[in-house]
Design a protein around this motif. Sequence first.
Motif, PDB file in Angstrom:
ATOM      1  N   THR A  87       0.855  -1.184   0.000  1.00 54.81           N
ATOM      2  CA  THR A  87       0.000   0.000   0.000  1.00 54.81           C
ATOM      3  C   THR A  87       0.887   1.228   0.000  1.00 54.81           C
ATOM      4  O   THR A  87       1.729   1.386   0.886  1.00 54.81           O
ATOM      5  CB  THR A  87      -0.921   0.032   1.231  1.00 54.81           C
ATOM      6  OG1 THR A  87      -1.741  -1.141   1.222  1.00 54.81           O
ATOM      7  CG2 THR A  87      -1.809   1.273   1.221  1.00 54.81           C
ATOM      8  N   ILE A  88       0.694   2.079  -0.995  1.00 49.57           N
ATOM      9  CA  ILE A  88       1.420   3.348  -1.026  1.00 49.57           C
ATOM     10  C   ILE A  88       0.443   4.426  -0.583  1.00 49.57           C
ATOM     11  O   ILE A  88      -0.575   4.670  -1.226  1.00 49.57           O
ATOM     12  CB  ILE A  88       2.019   3.628  -2.409  1.00 49.57           C
ATOM     13  CG1 ILE A  88       3.004   2.502  -2.756  1.00 49.57           C
ATOM     14  CG2 ILE A  88       2.686   4.994  -2.429  1.00 49.57           C
ATOM     15  CD1 ILE A  88       3.760   2.695  -4.021  1.00 49.57           C
ATOM     16  N   LEU A  89       0.758   5.021   0.549  1.00 53.50           N
ATOM     17  CA  LEU A  89      -0.113   6.012   1.186  1.00 53.50           C
ATOM     18  C   LEU A  89       0.090   7.398   0.585  1.00 53.50           C
ATOM     19  O   LEU A  89       1.116   7.660  -0.055  1.00 53.50           O
ATOM     20  CB  LEU A  89       0.173   6.038   2.686  1.00 53.50           C
ATOM     21  CG  LEU A  89      -0.094   4.720   3.415  1.00 53.50           C
ATOM     22  CD1 LEU A  89       0.425   4.784   4.856  1.00 53.50           C
ATOM     23  CD2 LEU A  89      -1.570   4.385   3.379  1.00 53.50           C
ATOM     24  N   PRO A  90      -0.861   8.321   0.817  1.00 55.72           N
ATOM     25  CA  PRO A  90      -0.695   9.688   0.335  1.00 55.72           C
ATOM     26  C   PRO A  90       0.635  10.271   0.827  1.00 55.72           C
ATOM     27  O   PRO A  90       1.018  10.074   1.976  1.00 55.72           O
ATOM     28  CB  PRO A  90      -1.875  10.439   0.952  1.00 55.72           C
ATOM     29  CG  PRO A  90      -2.907   9.378   1.181  1.00 55.72           C
ATOM     30  CD  PRO A  90      -2.126   8.142   1.537  1.00 55.72           C
ATOM     31  N   GLY A  91       1.335  10.944  -0.070  1.00 55.55           N
ATOM     32  CA  GLY A  91       2.614  11.564   0.268  1.00 55.55           C
ATOM     33  C   GLY A  91       3.811  10.651   0.088  1.00 55.55           C
ATOM     34  O   GLY A  91       4.945  11.102   0.066  1.00 55.55           O
ATOM     35  N   ALA A  92       3.592   9.356  -0.045  1.00 54.74           N
ATOM     36  CA  ALA A  92       4.699   8.399  -0.205  1.00 54.74           C
ATOM     37  C   ALA A  92       4.899   8.070  -1.681  1.00 54.74           C
ATOM     38  O   ALA A  92       4.002   8.256  -2.505  1.00 54.74           O
ATOM     39  CB  ALA A  92       4.417   7.129   0.583  1.00 54.74           C
ATOM     40  N   THR A  93       6.080   7.555  -1.999  1.00 59.29           N
ATOM     41  CA  THR A  93       6.365   7.169  -3.379  1.00 59.29           C
ATOM     42  C   THR A  93       6.800   5.712  -3.521  1.00 59.29           C
ATOM     43  O   THR A  93       7.049   5.255  -4.627  1.00 59.29           O
ATOM     44  CB  THR A  93       7.467   8.060  -3.989  1.00 59.29           C
ATOM     45  OG1 THR A  93       8.633   7.966  -3.178  1.00 59.29           O
ATOM     46  CG2 THR A  93       7.010   9.500  -4.106  1.00 59.29           C
ATOM     47  N   SER A  94       6.884   4.976  -2.408  1.00 58.04           N
ATOM     48  CA  SER A  94       7.301   3.582  -2.549  1.00 58.04           C
ATOM     49  C   SER A  94       6.811   2.747  -1.375  1.00 58.04           C
ATOM     50  O   SER A  94       6.413   3.265  -0.335  1.00 58.04           O
ATOM     51  CB  SER A  94       8.826   3.483  -2.653  1.00 58.04           C
ATOM     52  OG  SER A  94       9.423   3.954  -1.472  1.00 58.04           O
ATOM     53  N   GLY A  95       6.863   1.437  -1.591  1.00 56.87           N
ATOM     54  CA  GLY A  95       6.494   0.498  -0.549  1.00 56.87           C
ATOM     55  C   GLY A  95       7.051  -0.872  -0.875  1.00 56.87           C
ATOM     56  O   GLY A  95       7.373  -1.172  -2.028  1.00 56.87           O
ATOM     57  N   VAL A  96       7.168  -1.711   0.162  1.00 55.91           N
ATOM     58  CA  VAL A  96       7.749  -3.048  -0.005  1.00 55.91           C
ATOM     59  C   VAL A  96       6.958  -4.066   0.804  1.00 55.91           C
ATOM     60  O   VAL A  96       6.584  -3.792   1.946  1.00 55.91           O
ATOM     61  CB  VAL A  96       9.222  -3.074   0.471  1.00 55.91           C
ATOM     62  CG1 VAL A  96       9.810  -4.484   0.365  1.00 55.91           C
ATOM     63  CG2 VAL A  96      10.062  -2.089  -0.311  1.00 55.91           C
ATOM     64  N   TRP A  97       6.704  -5.227   0.222  1.00 53.98           N
ATOM     65  CA  TRP A  97       6.224  -6.402   0.943  1.00 53.98           C
ATOM     66  C   TRP A  97       7.361  -7.403   0.925  1.00 53.98           C
ATOM     67  O   TRP A  97       8.052  -7.553  -0.086  1.00 53.98           O
ATOM     68  CB  TRP A  97       5.004  -7.016   0.252  1.00 53.98           C
ATOM     69  CG  TRP A  97       4.707  -8.403   0.758  1.00 53.98           C
ATOM     70  CD1 TRP A  97       3.934  -8.730   1.830  1.00 53.98           C
ATOM     71  CD2 TRP A  97       5.203  -9.640   0.243  1.00 53.98           C
ATOM     72  NE1 TRP A  97       3.928 -10.092   2.014  1.00 53.98           N
ATOM     73  CE2 TRP A  97       4.703 -10.673   1.047  1.00 53.98           C
ATOM     74  CE3 TRP A  97       6.040  -9.976  -0.817  1.00 53.98           C
ATOM     75  CZ2 TRP A  97       4.983 -12.015   0.821  1.00 53.98           C
ATOM     76  CZ3 TRP A  97       6.332 -11.302  -1.047  1.00 53.98           C
ATOM     77  CH2 TRP A  97       5.806 -12.308  -0.229  1.00 53.98           C
ATOM     78  N   SER A  98       7.571  -8.095   2.034  1.00 50.73           N
ATOM     79  CA  SER A  98       8.529  -9.192   2.041  1.00 50.73           C
ATOM     80  C   SER A  98       7.907 -10.375   2.747  1.00 50.73           C
ATOM     81  O   SER A  98       7.108 -10.225   3.666  1.00 50.73           O
ATOM     82  CB  SER A  98       9.843  -8.786   2.710  1.00 50.73           C
ATOM     83  OG  SER A  98       9.621  -8.425   4.049  1.00 50.73           O
ATOM     84  N   GLY A  99       8.253 -11.559   2.294  1.00 49.74           N
ATOM     85  CA  GLY A  99       7.694 -12.785   2.833  1.00 49.74           C
ATOM     86  C   GLY A  99       8.121 -13.938   1.956  1.00 49.74           C
ATOM     87  O   GLY A  99       9.181 -13.913   1.348  1.00 49.74           O
ATOM     88  N   SER A 100       7.260 -14.932   1.840  1.00 54.99           N
ATOM     89  CA  SER A 100       7.589 -16.111   1.058  1.00 54.99           C
ATOM     90  C   SER A 100       6.312 -16.719   0.493  1.00 54.99           C
ATOM     91  O   SER A 100       5.441 -17.150   1.244  1.00 54.99           O
ATOM     92  CB  SER A 100       8.315 -17.128   1.947  1.00 54.99           C
ATOM     93  OG  SER A 100       8.644 -18.269   1.207  1.00 54.99           O
ATOM     94  N   ILE A 101       6.193 -16.705  -0.834  1.00 57.14           N
ATOM     95  CA  ILE A 101       5.042 -17.296  -1.512  1.00 57.14           C
ATOM     96  C   ILE A 101       5.572 -18.213  -2.614  1.00 57.14           C
ATOM     97  O   ILE A 101       6.312 -17.761  -3.503  1.00 57.14           O
ATOM     98  CB  ILE A 101       4.113 -16.222  -2.105  1.00 57.14           C
ATOM     99  CG1 ILE A 101       3.503 -15.394  -0.962  1.00 57.14           C
ATOM    100  CG2 ILE A 101       3.027 -16.851  -2.960  1.00 57.14           C
ATOM    101  CD1 ILE A 101       2.617 -14.276  -1.405  1.00 57.14           C
ATOM    102  N   ALA A 102       5.196 -19.478  -2.557  1.00 52.26           N
ATOM    103  CA  ALA A 102       5.669 -20.461  -3.530  1.00 52.26           C
ATOM    104  C   ALA A 102       4.918 -20.335  -4.852  1.00 52.26           C
ATOM    105  O   ALA A 102       3.747 -19.967  -4.888  1.00 52.26           O
ATOM    106  CB  ALA A 102       5.508 -21.863  -2.965  1.00 52.26           C
ATOM    107  N   TYR A 103       5.624 -20.650  -5.938  1.00 52.79           N
ATOM    108  CA  TYR A 103       5.018 -20.730  -7.258  1.00 52.79           C
ATOM    109  C   TYR A 103       5.648 -21.899  -7.999  1.00 52.79           C
ATOM    110  O   TYR A 103       6.721 -22.384  -7.605  1.00 52.79           O
ATOM    111  CB  TYR A 103       5.196 -19.426  -8.043  1.00 52.79           C
ATOM    112  CG  TYR A 103       6.628 -19.117  -8.387  1.00 52.79           C
ATOM    113  CD1 TYR A 103       7.184 -19.541  -9.595  1.00 52.79           C
ATOM    114  CD2 TYR A 103       7.444 -18.423  -7.498  1.00 52.79           C
ATOM    115  CE1 TYR A 103       8.510 -19.276  -9.900  1.00 52.79           C
ATOM    116  CE2 TYR A 103       8.760 -18.150  -7.802  1.00 52.79           C
ATOM    117  CZ  TYR A 103       9.293 -18.579  -9.006  1.00 52.79           C
ATOM    118  OH  TYR A 103      10.603 -18.314  -9.305  1.00 52.79           O
ATOM    119  N   VAL A 104       4.976 -22.370  -9.043  1.00 54.70           N
ATOM    120  CA  VAL A 104       5.494 -23.478  -9.847  1.00 54.70           C
ATOM    121  C   VAL A 104       5.525 -23.055 -11.310  1.00 54.70           C
ATOM    122  O   VAL A 104       4.863 -22.086 -11.711  1.00 54.70           O
ATOM    123  CB  VAL A 104       4.656 -24.763  -9.669  1.00 54.70           C
ATOM    124  CG1 VAL A 104       4.691 -25.248  -8.229  1.00 54.70           C
ATOM    125  CG2 VAL A 104       3.228 -24.554 -10.129  1.00 54.70           C
TER     126      VAL A 104
END
Length: 135
Positions: A87-104
């Motif tokens: 989620t990029i909030l008003p006034g901000a220009t960046s954001g990051v999610w970190s975690g682990s999600i598998a894909y095939v």
Amino acid sequence: QGAQGDSGATLFWRWAALSASAATAVRFLLDASSISATNANERNGVVVAADAGLFTALRVHHNSALAVDSVVYTLRINGVDTAAAVTILPGATSGVWSGSIAYVAGDTVAIKTVQSGTEALATMAPRASLMRTPP
């Protein structure tokens, strides 16, 4: 359908320029090989995973900040939202999610975006990068 994913460590999406839309309209970032500016059709922004692995970070950057609205970017796999969201909030220009999600191999991967309101976005050009660890 979008570009075939390669075995590199990062997938990229971008949007040449956002345009104002109805509040909470669902749109999709287009894969970096696309030449269109915007799209409401998920299949046009899909990248197909070439191998299996883990998505470990989603980074989103705006070239300019919104004054009022926020924008939520969500990783989708095979047409389903995942827990990876920025989620990029008003006034901000960046954001990051970190975690682990598998894909095939063969999974379709897209970035969904939803704006909280109707603030004009004509000068904003978001970019998203999805970090992954291949097998």
